[in-house]
Design a protein around this motif. Sequence first.
Motif, PDB file in Angstrom:
ATOM      1  N   GLN A   1     101.477  26.887 122.574  1.00  0.00           N
ATOM      2  CA  GLN A   1      99.981  26.617 122.580  1.00  0.00           C
ATOM      3  C   GLN A   1      98.790  26.594 121.868  1.00  0.00           C
ATOM      4  OE1 GLN A   1      99.598  28.426 125.951  1.00  0.00           O
ATOM      5  NE2 GLN A   1     101.733  28.709 125.502  1.00  0.00           N
ATOM      6  N   ARG A   2      98.875  25.425 119.872  1.00  0.00           N
ATOM      7  CA  ARG A   2      98.523  25.247 119.382  1.00  0.00           C
ATOM      8  C   ARG A   2      98.614  23.982 119.562  1.00  0.00           C
ATOM      9  NH1 ARG A   2      97.382  28.213 114.871  1.00  0.00           N
ATOM     10  NH2 ARG A   2      96.636  26.789 114.154  1.00  0.00           N
ATOM     11  N   ASP A   3      96.949  23.096 119.223  1.00  0.00           N
ATOM     12  CA  ASP A   3      97.290  21.860 119.436  1.00  0.00           C
ATOM     13  C   ASP A   3      97.956  21.533 118.157  1.00  0.00           C
ATOM     14  OD1 ASP A   3      95.929  21.824 121.774  1.00  0.00           O
ATOM     15  OD2 ASP A   3      93.186  21.971 120.671  1.00  0.00           O
ATOM     16  N   VAL A   4      97.409  21.499 116.910  1.00  0.00           N
ATOM     17  CA  VAL A   4      98.657  21.224 115.646  1.00  0.00           C
ATOM     18  C   VAL A   4      99.345  22.177 114.935  1.00  0.00           C
ATOM     19  CG1 VAL A   4      97.866  21.000 113.572  1.00  0.00           C
ATOM     20  CG2 VAL A   4      96.119  20.078 115.030  1.00  0.00           C
TER      21      VAL A   4
ATOM     22  N   GLU B   1     101.799  26.552 109.234  1.00  0.00           N
ATOM     23  CA  GLU B   1     101.985  27.720 110.740  1.00  0.00           C
ATOM     24  C   GLU B   1     103.698  27.719 110.754  1.00  0.00           C
ATOM     25  OE1 GLU B   1      98.710  25.715 110.547  1.00  0.00           O
ATOM     26  OE2 GLU B   1     100.880  25.609 111.400  1.00  0.00           O
TER      27      GLU B   1
ATOM     28  N   ILE C   1     107.817  20.713 119.802  1.00  0.00           N
ATOM     29  CA  ILE C   1     106.811  20.403 119.239  1.00  0.00           C
ATOM     30  C   ILE C   1     107.046  19.596 118.147  1.00  0.00           C
ATOM     31  CG2 ILE C   1     104.640  21.558 118.286  1.00  0.00           C
ATOM     32  CD1 ILE C   1     105.478  23.710 118.768  1.00  0.00           C
TER      33      ILE C   1
ATOM     34  N   GLN D   1     102.146  17.995 112.179  1.00  0.00           N
ATOM     35  CA  GLN D   1     102.024  16.937 112.054  1.00  0.00           C
ATOM     36  C   GLN D   1     102.425  16.668 110.628  1.00  0.00           C
ATOM     37  OE1 GLN D   1      98.237  20.068 109.777  1.00  0.00           O
ATOM     38  NE2 GLN D   1      96.753  18.970 110.525  1.00  0.00           N
TER      39      GLN D   1
END
Length: 302
Positions: free
Chosen positions: A179-182, A187, A259, A262
């Motif tokens: 659900q995270r953008d980055v 994380e 995923i 970054q």
Amino acid sequence: MSISLRQLRYFIATAELGQISLAAVHLSISQSAITTAVKELEQIIGVSLFLRTPQGMDLTEAGRQFLSHAYDIMKKVDEATHLNFISSEIEGILTVAATYTVIGYFLPLHIERLRRLYPKLEIQLFEQNRESIEEGLLTNRYDISVLLTSNILNPSLTTTRLLGSARRLWVPAQHHLLQRDVVGLKEISEEPYIMLTVDEAAHSSLKYWSGTPYQPKVILRTSSVEAVRSMVANGLGVAILSDMVHRPWSLEGRRIETINLQDPIPAMDVGLAWRKNIEPSPAMMAFRSYFQQTLHLPVFNK
């Protein structure tokens, strides 16, 4: 009307030199021949490729896009006319060493194709770790190897990269990080982590972790990719692994998502290695040429 290679050559010369007169001199043809070729291309494609200005010929947006395709086409033509054709009558024995990951997830399809291309060539395949492969190449126990090349530092060996497989984060379906953008190593450091150890995977992963203030919270170290897959799919942890070994389902039928990260995570490089400064046998040449042509790579050095 179809596009000709002549039209593409004239178009590329005009795009690179910016003036029809200069392109004509460069190609040793008349300006009218180039003008005609460019107009024909524009009629075939249905858009203007150049803006005609007092200073010369400037590419339009469509022209810039078409130039990229023109380069690709001419590159393919050049490759096709410089193929290193090797007789299918090659015979003998070729000893090939490969690491666990390469044998499991990359090499079998290519070995099957090679055996069809060269039916008289016997390919003897050996699975070894990197250190044993390096020693075997230097002592002539193996002719050539296919392995993960990033950790090879021996100056007596020549390596060439075949492909790079991007590394991504593996998580179970419905994981909150989806659900995270980055998502980055910060994380991931807060999650339970499954560490793969085969083919020096742990050593490779610690290289990119060590450049950050974070460390993975390792709950299991395993040499089994399937164990990592099952642990992740069942929500017991996450892992960073390459696309080459990724499969979207575990053995239990549970989904595994990936995923993009970054942080700059190096790809897993697969390549060939052989002893430097040897005269390659016809079998070695056939093996190397197959990968060079199949994967559209430059000609390999000795």
